[in-house]
Design an enzyme around this catalytic site. Structure first.
Site, PDB file in Angstrom:
ATOM      1  N   GLU A 179      -0.632   0.468   1.188  1.00  0.00           N
ATOM      2  CA  GLU A 179      -0.943   1.591   0.164  1.00  0.00           C
ATOM      3  C   GLU A 179      -1.616   2.809   1.007  1.00  0.00           C
ATOM      4  O   GLU A 179      -1.566   3.813   0.502  1.00  0.00           O
ATOM      5  CB  GLU A 179      -2.169   0.914  -0.674  1.00  0.00           C
ATOM      6  CG  GLU A 179      -1.587  -0.184  -1.824  1.00  0.00           C
ATOM      7  CD  GLU A 179      -1.167  -1.610  -1.096  1.00  0.00           C
ATOM      8  OE1 GLU A 179      -1.052  -2.513  -2.098  1.00  0.00           O
ATOM      9  OE2 GLU A 179      -1.160  -1.918  -0.062  1.00  0.00           O
ATOM     10  N   ALA A 180      -2.441   2.600   1.942  1.00  0.00           N
ATOM     11  CA  ALA A 180      -3.150   3.868   2.441  1.00  0.00           C
ATOM     12  C   ALA A 180      -2.047   4.652   3.049  1.00  0.00           C
ATOM     13  O   ALA A 180      -1.949   6.040   2.896  1.00  0.00           O
ATOM     14  CB  ALA A 180      -4.063   3.372   3.516  1.00  0.00           C
TER      15      ALA A 180
END
Length: 249
Positions: free
Chosen positions: A137-138
């Site tokens: 995600e990041a």
């Protein structure tokens, strides 16, 4: 036709999630069905333990990026759909985390993004030897939503949580076990059988004691309130990405 089946054997249930296809991704409809199943299981006073698994080849490779119910129309500048998707994913994980029964994820193949997040919402994780987890995600420009960050930090600690999120780390089964993400590693194809063995053993504990003790442990270590704004952060990430794309077009 549903994508979730429930098999009962005495005080233990096996929940199988299978959308077909290589990714076994989480669509809006699939998340709604998994959430509804969790609510049904919660009301079952005769059930002591629940095993959640995907297919024989993949647990879940993340959220369905092609589902318009989750992302809205491609030409929408700021669709409300991503916020609704983040809230739906959080409700899914909270429904499974709130089950009073002992819960075990039996992971074969990949558990990526939303799939890894869902597995972390359960009490234990049994991984096949070639299974892996990944949290991209990041690196994709989003926060880790669905109420997961406190759970991840509680399981692996802050430094390892940062490594999992900030590097493109493929967390294999051996690493997951060393970090505390996996509670058992077994040969490929044996994750459900081992999860069932553990579930059956746990089901021997008197049900009121099991439920009471699980609640007491959760009260000591969980801090889901710290993730109260993660759905809003997810929407903000989408908005910033759209602004950047427009500015560089």
């Amino acid at each position: 036709m549903g994508v979730v089946t429930v098999e009962r054997d005495g005080a233990v249930a096996v929940v199988r999630y299978d959308r077909g296809g290589a990714a076994n991704a989480l669509s809006a409809a699939a998340m709604a069905e998994l959430t509804a199943v969790a609510h049904d299981l919660r009301a079952d006073r005769d059930l002591a333990a629940v095993v959640l698994t995907g297919t024989a080849r993949v647990f879940c490779a993340g959220i369905d990026l092609s589902d318009p119910a989750l992302w809205g129309a491609p030409d929408e500048t700021l669709s409300p759909a991503p916020l609704a998707a983040a809230e739906q994913g959080k409700a899914l994980c909270e429904a499974w985390a709130a089950l009073p029964q002992l819960t075990i994820a039996a992971v074969e193949g990949a558990a990526i993004g939303g799939g890894a997040v869902l597995a972390q919402a359960l009490d234990w994780r049994v991984m096949a030897r070639s299974a892996r987890m990944r949290l991209p995600e990041a690196r994709l420009g989003f926060n880790l939503a669905w109420g997961t960050l406190p759970r991840l930090v509680a399981l692996v600690g802050p430094a390892r949580a940062k490594r999992a999120l900030f590097t493109d780390l493929q967390i294999d089964a051996a690493t997951a076990e060393a970090w505390g993400l996996a509670d058992a590693v077994v040969e490929d194809g044996a994750a459900v059988a081992e999860a069932l063995r553990l579930a059956t053993e746990a089901a021997a504990v008197p049900a009121p004691v099991l439920r009471m003790t699980k609640r007491a442990i959760a009260a000591q270590v969980e801090a889901p309130h710290l993730a109260h704004a993660d759905a809003d952060q997810f929407l903000l990430s989408i908005w910033m990405a759209q602004r950047h794309k427009t500015a560089t077009a």
